[in-house]
Enzyme design. Sequence first.
Site, mmCIF file in Angstrom:
data_model
loop_
_atom_site.group_PDB
_atom_site.id
_atom_site.type_symbol
_atom_site.label_atom_id
_atom_site.label_comp_id
_atom_site.label_asym_id
_atom_site.label_seq_id
_atom_site.Cartn_x
_atom_site.Cartn_y
_atom_site.Cartn_z
ATOM 1 C CB SER A 119 27.559 65.305 89.431
ATOM 2 O OG SER A 119 26.816 66.329 88.792
ATOM 3 C CD GLU A 245 32.289 66.202 86.506
ATOM 4 O OE1 GLU A 245 31.820 66.018 85.365
ATOM 5 O OE2 GLU A 245 31.580 66.252 87.525
ATOM 6 C CG HIS A 313 28.357 64.431 84.414
ATOM 7 N ND1 HIS A 313 29.170 65.239 85.171
ATOM 8 C CD2 HIS A 313 27.147 64.415 85.030
ATOM 9 C CE1 HIS A 313 28.478 65.714 86.204
ATOM 10 N NE2 HIS A 313 27.253 65.229 86.140
#
Length: 346
Positions: A119, A245, A313
């Site tokens: 992330s 992502e 995630h």
Amino acid sequence: MLKDKIIKPKRIKIGDTVGIFTPSTPANVLFKEKYLHAISELKRIGFNVIEGDLTKKSVKQGYRSGNPKERAQEFMDLIENQNVDFLMSTIGGYNSSSLIPYLDFDIIKKNRKIITGYSDITSLHMAILTQSNLSTFYGPAVVPTFGEWPHAFSESVESFLTLGTSIHLRNYKQPFFEKWSNHFRNAFTDEWKSVERKYEFNSGYKIISSGVIEAPIIIANLNTLCSLAGTSYFPDFCDNILLIEEECADFAEEERSLTQLKLMGVFENIKGLIVSKPEFLNNKGADFSYEELIMEVVGKRKYPIIYNYDCGHTHPMHTLPQMINIRLEALQNNVNITFLESAVDI
């Protein structure tokens, strides 16, 4: 950035020591019980744990664990600590990029430690890649991965350990997860352990564009990657496979971010594209799918493009090392990802 300059981190083994750093959100303070459970899981699996200074002291400045210099110092102290074998972020957040000006990339390069997280940790992945040529791991973080109740995600742990411990991974074919979950359970309450996680059947990777390619891979959170545009920490994607992502895929924001990469010429120069499952989709009332949005922005390409991958995630997640050569095969509804070399060295 040339492939022959990429430096692999040193392999690890069960019994080694992980250094925990908190570069952004102080999850160790906000979700203390879940954090402590995650530490116990790391120890149960067989690792020793050393917390960074800010993490150990449970420092919290609202949305962050400390000022940029303090957070960078915590990271560098763990890099230089000879009792620490590899580093893992507590969680992501929004401000890991603040550390970048205060990092010593020569020291990071010299120590060759596995650094894992995902992330917002994309900022550190890209900075370390572009400035030290060290391959880092887009992989597990302490709280979201090891804080799972009652035990850490076994598939996520296995993926990380397979890549982190073996120097003999040539032609290793990545396994397919049969189920996945984006079930949100509130960690501010005891819901994270009192409510059983819900899973969905994994319908398989979707081929948007067919093809076979062998190339190094770069893995990034889309939103965080775009925040580095125009800086020296934004990598050269030419002749590489890109994996993107996202956490909350708001269609309006996704269109903007994807278009930014398009206008920068990224999709013209890559050799392949992998898009992972977003944790949550928000189509903003649109009558088209996320897959169709990707196709609309990226356009027709001669290289393979797949969607619905498991790195990011959602849980469980695959670990992927930056700039390691892989083979991406997307043919006739059959997708295979094969490692052409190991992710670590002695």
